[in-house]
Design an enzyme around this catalytic site. Structure first.
Site, mmCIF file in Angstrom:
data_model
loop_
_atom_site.group_PDB
_atom_site.id
_atom_site.type_symbol
_atom_site.label_atom_id
_atom_site.label_comp_id
_atom_site.label_asym_id
_atom_site.label_seq_id
_atom_site.Cartn_x
_atom_site.Cartn_y
_atom_site.Cartn_z
ATOM 1 C CG ASP A 276 1.197 -16.389 -3.106
ATOM 2 O OD1 ASP A 276 1.441 -17.399 -3.782
ATOM 3 O OD2 ASP A 276 1.878 -15.360 -3.140
ATOM 4 C CG ASP B 132 9.784 -13.038 -5.371
ATOM 5 O OD1 ASP B 132 10.009 -13.211 -4.161
ATOM 6 O OD2 ASP B 132 9.005 -13.754 -6.040
HETATM 7 C C1 NOJ Z 1 8.140 -17.407 -6.025
HETATM 8 C C2 NOJ Z 1 7.808 -16.551 -4.847
HETATM 9 O O1 NOJ Z 1 7.302 -15.329 -5.288
HETATM 10 C C3 NOJ Z 1 9.084 -16.415 -4.051
HETATM 11 O O2 NOJ Z 1 8.993 -15.445 -3.038
HETATM 12 C C4 NOJ Z 1 9.424 -17.763 -3.501
HETATM 13 O O3 NOJ Z 1 10.685 -17.709 -2.861
HETATM 14 C C5 NOJ Z 1 9.501 -18.825 -4.600
HETATM 15 N N1 NOJ Z 1 8.454 -18.721 -5.574
HETATM 16 C C6 NOJ Z 1 9.440 -20.206 -4.012
HETATM 17 O O4 NOJ Z 1 8.152 -20.485 -3.547
#
Ligand code: NOJ
Length: 565
Positions: free
Chosen positions: A98, A332
């Protein structure tokens, strides 16, 4: 359609801090993941996507990187990483990293230098602007509440951060930044990683003229990311990255691209674009938001008609032109069984129904850790039990705005990212087998009933159902490459579709609710010779396929071979 391994793969996402702790410090780590490689192999997944494990102060659980080529000591060492990669490869699996290219941590050495003085050589690695009328350059808001601008007294200027103030945005207009990024990506590729998920990639290019004449205050104030999403120049940057670096490796790439529909997605993933293999879309993640502008926290019930419309758009527009990444859960989002299924009496059938959905769409399926167990949301009573920066900022902002506590907590219970971040439930006892110490975030007490040890022993578990879906997907090409066609467009409870490849057809029937609607067999599908491949219920001996009464959250997948015969 061109056949490739990443179209045929199933991806499993690991959120390392919550997956498995090997040393009792309450934080998941690389050796913990290594100890579970056989679990992943037995499930049958092909690719493991591991959320950021780089050096990081951890304000956003690793999405704030302070060194791209080091491992965060709490997660382990580079030797542990090499062993993990080797362990995956020897078991026939691949590793997707990632990468956070939009921003770094405010503790990254580039940023520490950048903030030293206005003429520091690293100043232009980030986006600095003068204030206006004694305040920030404009009133734009960040993703995680509050201004996108943070004042830095040393140089009397503000830096831009779309996320938290600990995540300053990089300046992709600066060729030196591009060079650093290309070299770093090359470095990981030479190590042998098999792909990347590009975090927040839609935002790396900012609006032209930022922030002055063209970017005035907005009334009411707006979140800035809307203006910094999917701008044209992103495509040039991705094409350069592809041509100069990615092209030379047989890897898989997926971009996180919010704020677009399928037509626009083709700009990223269309055949011949030389950009990404696939992107994560967010349209279905906003079906329970009151309005696109209201952000995610104002929750309304989602509607099946909208889910069909959105998913059908992505299925049909990308067919033969691009490729989908299909998911219902990630780190998320709330747990999908709590959001799109039923986490009460129908938890097991609804988790299996949703699994059927994700594995029978055209595109690569993504499983988020614990989804294969039917793990559910958590609803902590106290805000002190939450850990997520977005959730905590939201809480503070709404308290300051005078919103009643119970309303704020209701939104948090439904939407906090911590719903998906409680520790993986390996066992019934202790801390769910996640750690021997005190976990960084509390374990969901329902680990007594929902855990991997129990699920692996029970042939009827959600886990075994996932395993069977993955096996079927590998066995029948139609799962991967078949063309999607929606049936019963207006049915309020049933989502049904066919997938067709040459003379093979799949019929997928999904009851999305707890009612018992009747599925009228479609004229376009012959009943003779049909084979039931998988279902979350045993078929009734006396049932009439032409008038099939579905049970709560029932899912069925039928195969018809020689369907054009
Ligand atoms: C998307 C990621 O999936 C999330 O977890 C993160 O807080 C934000 N981008 C910022 O990198």
């Amino acid at each position: 359609m061109k056949r490739t391994w990443w179209k045929e793969s199933v991806v499993y996402q690991i959120y390392p801090i919550s997956f498995k702790d090997s040393n009792g410090d309450g934080i998941g780590d690389l050796r913990g993941i290594i100890s579970k490689l056989d679990y992943l192999r037995d499930l049958g997944v092909d690719v493991v996507w591991i959320c950021p494990i780089y050096k990081s102060p951890g304000h956003d659980n690793g999405y704030d990187i302070s060194n791209y080529c080091e491992i965060k000591p709490q997660f382990g060492t580079m030797e542990d990483f090499d062993e993990l990669l080797h362990g995956l490869h020897t078991r026939g699996m691949k590793l997707m990293m990632d990468l956070v290219l939009n921003h770094t941590s405010d503790e990254h050495p580039w940023f520490l230098e950048s903030r030293q003085s206005r003429n520091n050589p690293k100043r232009d690695y980030y986006i600095w602007r003068k204030g206006k009328n004694g305040g920030p350059p404009n009133n734009w808001e960040s993703y995680f509440s509050g201004s996108v601008w943070e004042y830095d007294a040393r140089t009397d200027e503000y830096y831009l951060h779309l996320y938290s103030k600990h995540q300053p945005d990089l300046n992709w207009e600066n060729p030196a930044v591009i060079g650093e990024m290309h070299n770093m990506i090359q470095w990981w590729l030479k190590k042998g990683v098999d792909g990347f998920r590009f975090d927040a990639i839609a935002h790396i290019v900012k609006a032209k003229g930022l922030p002055d004449a063209d970017n005035p205050d907005h009334s009411p104030t707006v979140r800035a990311y809307g203006m910094f999403s999917n701008l044209d120049h992103v495509h040039t940057l991705l094409q350069n990255l592809h041509d100069e670096v990615l092209y030379f490796y047989d890897i898989m790439t997926v971009g996180e691209t919010s704020g677009l529909g399928p037509e626009q997605a083709l700009d990223y993933v269309g055949d011949g674009r030389r950009e990404l293999n696939m992107t994560f879309q967010f349209e279905h993640m906003f079906l329970d938001a009151a309005s696109p502008g209201s952000g995610k926290w104002d929750v309304v019930p989602w509607k099946l008609a909208d889910l069909k419309r959105v998913m059908t758009g992505w299925q049909t527009i990308l067919h033969k032109k691009g490729w989908n990444a299909n998911y219902l859960c990630n780190h998320d989002q709330p747990r999908c069984v709590s959001r799109f299924g039923n986490d009460g009496p129908y938890r097991i059938p609804s988790a299996k129904m949703l699994a059927t959905f994700i594995h029978t769409l055209e595109g690569t399926p993504y499983i988020y850790q614990g989804e294969e167990l039917g793990m559910t949301n958590i609803a902590f009573d106290a805000i002190d039990d939450y850990r997520d920066v977005e959730t905590l900022n939201f809480y503070k902002e709404r308290v300051e705005a005078g919103v009643p506590e119970h309303e704020i907590m209701r939104a948090i219970h439904l939407k906090s990212r911590d719903n998906a971040r409680t520790p993986m439930q390996w066992e019934a006892g202790g801390q769910a087998g996640f750690t021997t110490g005190t976990p960084w975030i509390a374990v969901n007490p329902n680990c007594k009933e929902i855990n991997a040890a129990q699920a692996m022993q029970d042939r009827d578990s959600v886990y075994h159902y996932y395993k069977e879906l993955i096996r079927l997907r590998k066995r029948h090409e139609v799962f991967v490459y078949g063309e999607y066609r929606l049936l019963l467009e207006d049915h309020p409870e049933i989502y049904a579709y066919t997938r067709t490849l040459d003379d093979t057809l799949l019929l997928v029937i999904l009851n999305f609710f707890a009612g018992e609607p009747v599925f009228e067999w479609p004229d376009s599908v012959k009943i003779e010779g049909i084979e039931l491949l998988i279902s979350n219920y045993k078929p009734d001996e006396w049932e009439d396929l032409r008038q099939l009464r579905l049970r709560p959250y029932e899912a069925r997948v039928y195969l018809q071979q020689g369907s054009r015969g």
